[in-house]
Design a protein around this motif. Sequence first.
Motif, PDB file in Angstrom:
ATOM      1  N   PRO A 188     -62.763 -27.441 -44.750  1.00 25.05           N
ATOM      2  CA  PRO A 188     -62.283 -25.817 -44.033  1.00 25.05           C
ATOM      3  C   PRO A 188     -63.177 -25.617 -42.795  1.00 25.05           C
ATOM      4  CG  PRO A 188     -63.318 -25.368 -46.630  1.00 25.05           C
ATOM      5  CD  PRO A 188     -63.331 -27.117 -46.071  1.00 25.05           C
ATOM      6  N   ALA A 189     -63.853 -25.593 -42.493  1.00 22.20           N
ATOM      7  CA  ALA A 189     -64.738 -25.686 -40.937  1.00 22.20           C
ATOM      8  C   ALA A 189     -63.274 -26.688 -40.363  1.00 22.20           C
ATOM      9  CB  ALA A 189     -65.764 -26.363 -41.019  1.00 22.20           C
ATOM     10  N   ASP A 190     -63.104 -27.801 -40.146  1.00 24.49           N
ATOM     11  CA  ASP A 190     -61.784 -28.544 -39.035  1.00 24.49           C
ATOM     12  C   ASP A 190     -60.378 -27.897 -39.547  1.00 24.49           C
ATOM     13  OD1 ASP A 190     -64.127 -30.521 -39.406  1.00 24.49           O
ATOM     14  OD2 ASP A 190     -63.097 -31.851 -40.620  1.00 24.49           O
ATOM     15  N   TRP A 191     -60.681 -26.954 -40.589  1.00 26.88           N
ATOM     16  CA  TRP A 191     -58.716 -26.564 -40.576  1.00 26.88           C
ATOM     17  C   TRP A 191     -59.140 -24.937 -40.041  1.00 26.88           C
ATOM     18  CZ3 TRP A 191     -54.489 -26.467 -44.337  1.00 26.88           C
ATOM     19  CH2 TRP A 191     -54.010 -27.719 -45.422  1.00 26.88           C
ATOM     20  N   TRP A 192     -60.591 -24.714 -39.494  1.00 27.05           N
ATOM     21  CA  TRP A 192     -60.775 -23.617 -38.912  1.00 27.05           C
ATOM     22  C   TRP A 192     -60.348 -23.613 -37.413  1.00 27.05           C
ATOM     23  CZ3 TRP A 192     -59.160 -19.325 -39.954  1.00 27.05           C
ATOM     24  CH2 TRP A 192     -58.701 -18.448 -39.074  1.00 27.05           C
ATOM     25  N   ALA A 193     -61.089 -24.927 -36.886  1.00 25.19           N
ATOM     26  CA  ALA A 193     -61.327 -25.132 -35.589  1.00 25.19           C
ATOM     27  C   ALA A 193     -59.766 -25.473 -34.608  1.00 25.19           C
ATOM     28  CB  ALA A 193     -62.055 -26.576 -35.495  1.00 25.19           C
ATOM     29  N   SER A 194     -59.070 -26.060 -35.980  1.00 24.75           N
ATOM     30  CA  SER A 194     -57.542 -26.409 -35.370  1.00 24.75           C
ATOM     31  C   SER A 194     -56.771 -24.716 -35.448  1.00 24.75           C
ATOM     32  CB  SER A 194     -56.706 -26.908 -36.410  1.00 24.75           C
ATOM     33  OG  SER A 194     -57.809 -28.292 -36.207  1.00 24.75           O
ATOM     34  N   ALA A 195     -57.620 -23.895 -36.343  1.00 27.53           N
ATOM     35  CA  ALA A 195     -56.149 -22.724 -35.843  1.00 27.53           C
ATOM     36  C   ALA A 195     -56.915 -22.005 -35.149  1.00 27.53           C
ATOM     37  CB  ALA A 195     -57.230 -21.802 -37.090  1.00 27.53           C
ATOM     38  N   GLN A 196     -58.485 -22.044 -34.425  1.00 30.83           N
ATOM     39  CA  GLN A 196     -59.129 -21.790 -33.383  1.00 30.83           C
ATOM     40  C   GLN A 196     -58.120 -21.824 -31.682  1.00 30.83           C
ATOM     41  OE1 GLN A 196     -62.625 -21.892 -34.269  1.00 30.83           O
ATOM     42  NE2 GLN A 196     -62.857 -20.011 -34.481  1.00 30.83           N
ATOM     43  N   ALA A 197     -58.105 -23.777 -32.003  1.00 25.94           N
ATOM     44  CA  ALA A 197     -57.493 -23.552 -30.534  1.00 25.94           C
ATOM     45  C   ALA A 197     -56.347 -23.647 -30.737  1.00 25.94           C
ATOM     46  CB  ALA A 197     -57.415 -25.601 -31.473  1.00 25.94           C
ATOM     47  N   ALA A 198     -55.134 -24.195 -31.872  1.00 26.91           N
ATOM     48  CA  ALA A 198     -53.649 -23.495 -31.362  1.00 26.91           C
ATOM     49  C   ALA A 198     -53.492 -21.971 -31.313  1.00 26.91           C
ATOM     50  CB  ALA A 198     -53.449 -23.356 -33.617  1.00 26.91           C
ATOM     51  N   MET A 199     -53.959 -20.864 -32.092  1.00 32.35           N
ATOM     52  CA  MET A 199     -54.329 -19.376 -31.422  1.00 32.35           C
ATOM     53  C   MET A 199     -54.464 -19.521 -29.873  1.00 32.35           C
ATOM     54  SD  MET A 199     -53.142 -16.542 -32.337  1.00 32.35           S
ATOM     55  CE  MET A 199     -52.734 -16.468 -33.972  1.00 32.35           C
ATOM     56  N   ARG A 200     -55.578 -19.709 -29.365  1.00 30.18           N
ATOM     57  CA  ARG A 200     -56.382 -19.626 -27.635  1.00 30.18           C
ATOM     58  C   ARG A 200     -54.473 -20.765 -27.595  1.00 30.18           C
ATOM     59  NH1 ARG A 200     -61.124 -22.104 -30.310  1.00 30.18           N
ATOM     60  NH2 ARG A 200     -60.789 -23.601 -29.302  1.00 30.18           N
ATOM     61  N   ALA A 201     -53.900 -21.242 -27.847  1.00 27.80           N
ATOM     62  CA  ALA A 201     -53.542 -22.163 -26.782  1.00 27.80           C
ATOM     63  C   ALA A 201     -52.044 -20.933 -26.636  1.00 27.80           C
ATOM     64  CB  ALA A 201     -52.717 -23.138 -27.643  1.00 27.80           C
ATOM     65  N   ALA A 202     -51.264 -20.311 -28.149  1.00 23.20           N
ATOM     66  CA  ALA A 202     -50.524 -19.426 -28.487  1.00 23.20           C
ATOM     67  C   ALA A 202     -50.976 -18.606 -27.602  1.00 23.20           C
ATOM     68  CB  ALA A 202     -50.291 -19.090 -29.944  1.00 23.20           C
ATOM     69  N   VAL A 203     -51.530 -18.168 -27.221  1.00 24.08           N
ATOM     70  CA  VAL A 203     -51.661 -16.752 -26.545  1.00 24.08           C
ATOM     71  C   VAL A 203     -51.786 -16.918 -25.341  1.00 24.08           C
ATOM     72  CG1 VAL A 203     -53.904 -15.037 -25.775  1.00 24.08           C
ATOM     73  CG2 VAL A 203     -53.717 -15.457 -28.843  1.00 24.08           C
ATOM     74  N   GLY A 204     -52.525 -17.999 -24.506  1.00 24.13           N
ATOM     75  CA  GLY A 204     -52.105 -18.250 -23.728  1.00 24.13           C
ATOM     76  C   GLY A 204     -50.905 -18.506 -23.263  1.00 24.13           C
ATOM     77  N   VAL A 205     -50.149 -18.944 -23.760  1.00 22.92           N
ATOM     78  CA  VAL A 205     -48.369 -19.108 -23.616  1.00 22.92           C
ATOM     79  C   VAL A 205     -47.923 -17.831 -23.647  1.00 22.92           C
ATOM     80  CG1 VAL A 205     -46.318 -19.962 -24.474  1.00 22.92           C
ATOM     81  CG2 VAL A 205     -48.081 -21.732 -24.003  1.00 22.92           C
ATOM     82  N   ALA A 206     -48.396 -16.990 -24.449  1.00 24.89           N
ATOM     83  CA  ALA A 206     -47.590 -15.896 -24.439  1.00 24.89           C
ATOM     84  C   ALA A 206     -47.960 -14.804 -23.104  1.00 24.89           C
ATOM     85  CB  ALA A 206     -48.219 -14.791 -25.178  1.00 24.89           C
TER      86      ALA A 206
END
Length: 483
Positions: free
Chosen positions: A48-66
């Motif tokens: 779970p911790a690894d999956w959530w770290a991936s989720a955080q990274a993906a969301m930061r990237a999407a927010v940056g693109v937006a």
Amino acid sequence: MPLVAGLDFGGGAVKACVADTDSGEVLATAQEPTATTHPAPGRTEFEPADWWASAQAAMRAAVGVAGRAPGDYAAASVGSLRQGYILLDDDGELAPGVLNADRRGAEHLETVRQAVGRDRLYRITGHWSAPQLTLPKLLEERRVGRLERTTSMLFVHDWALWRLCGERVSEPSMASAGQLLDVQRRTWATELLESLGLDPALLPPLVDAGTRVGSLRDADLGLPSGIAVVAGGGDTQLAAAGTGGLAEGVVSVVAGTTTPLQASTATFPHDPLQHPWISAHLHPRRWAAETNAGYTGMNLDWFAGLTGASVDELATEAATASPGANGVTAAVTARIWSEETWSSRAPGGLIGFEPGHARADVARAFIEAHAYGIRGNLEDLERATGAPASRVCLLGGAGRSRTFAQLVADTAGRPIGRATGDYPPGRAFAWLAAAGDADATPDPPDFVGETIEPRQSDALEEGYMRYIAVGDALRQTLPEWTA
């Protein structure tokens, strides 16, 4: 222009998106890989911790693109694969998460069937027994003593909501996919659970998709704290909803690693053959009748790895081969989805492959088998729901190919809608976020795409008949092979 940020957890990656709740436009997407482990045969888990770290990274990237201001964000939501779950105590996760492909429940299927009887099991849950479902897996968790310390069982979607806002809730499309819901009542199947000795208190309260369940508290997502956290739902239901798949009689075909077909209906289907799985849809007054053509995309991926070619290269080669694959038949998909064909089916194979055939013929046979599986499942789904599809919408990885959409139309002998809008789950997140804030629930998204008209092909019709004959012969010859 209020925005919603969405997280969509699949088996191999988590995808993040930003969408406009007014227009449904998807402004940005990003994804990060998610690792899985196989600690024993039939076991598929994740940290779970690894999956959530991936989720955080993906969301930061999407927010940056937006590139939008923090004040533009109104909500965050979640979608996920179905059947996967995590056990928690009062402090957090107890063990690695268990994924949908995990088969640890295989030894408990007869116990589930006998609890209330095979027919009543299907009437209550809308599902026949299968080792990938959550219910038999929980019996295995009890056997090994893991439920003794558990205070909550959360599906992956539920767990992500908890990570976002600290609230433990579930949603009917997720619960029904786990074989834990009384599907017609949209409540936990308490009678079934208690007959199996499972404590319903392990399951969190149910809320409808679009319900605000809390406020965002994770500061590492790149999103402003305090925005609404809104319940989402199952991955296939979200993809369907984002492409007009909530309309009456629409069949959504998600052509990817596997190929689920979902028919949206306002009337609970009663199939005397008990073939489709019936789940709650995202709308509180709709159901999803579902079949699946099997591991369709995975087969072409396997052939690509075996030959050293890419999937795109094989698809290009396949287009040069004759319709009907010059007599090669790939028996790798399921024409009928049922408990019998799923639990005891013949192994896949290539029939009619001879030295005179080229790699293009084999690639074409795999791709045609995908289309044949869609046709067979579509016809059986229409039989089970008692009505022809009002529209068939193709989406998913293979659905992005106009060539494949034309093949499906030609094989099925009917028009096929090919979804062309940006990232359908993002449009569904926008609709759910708007629904949560509106006095009246807004209309779900419309279909965005093109309609592919069928062309007559005697070679494809002959190939489909050959595909049926080969599949039937293999099942009769090798009836004891268990998937």
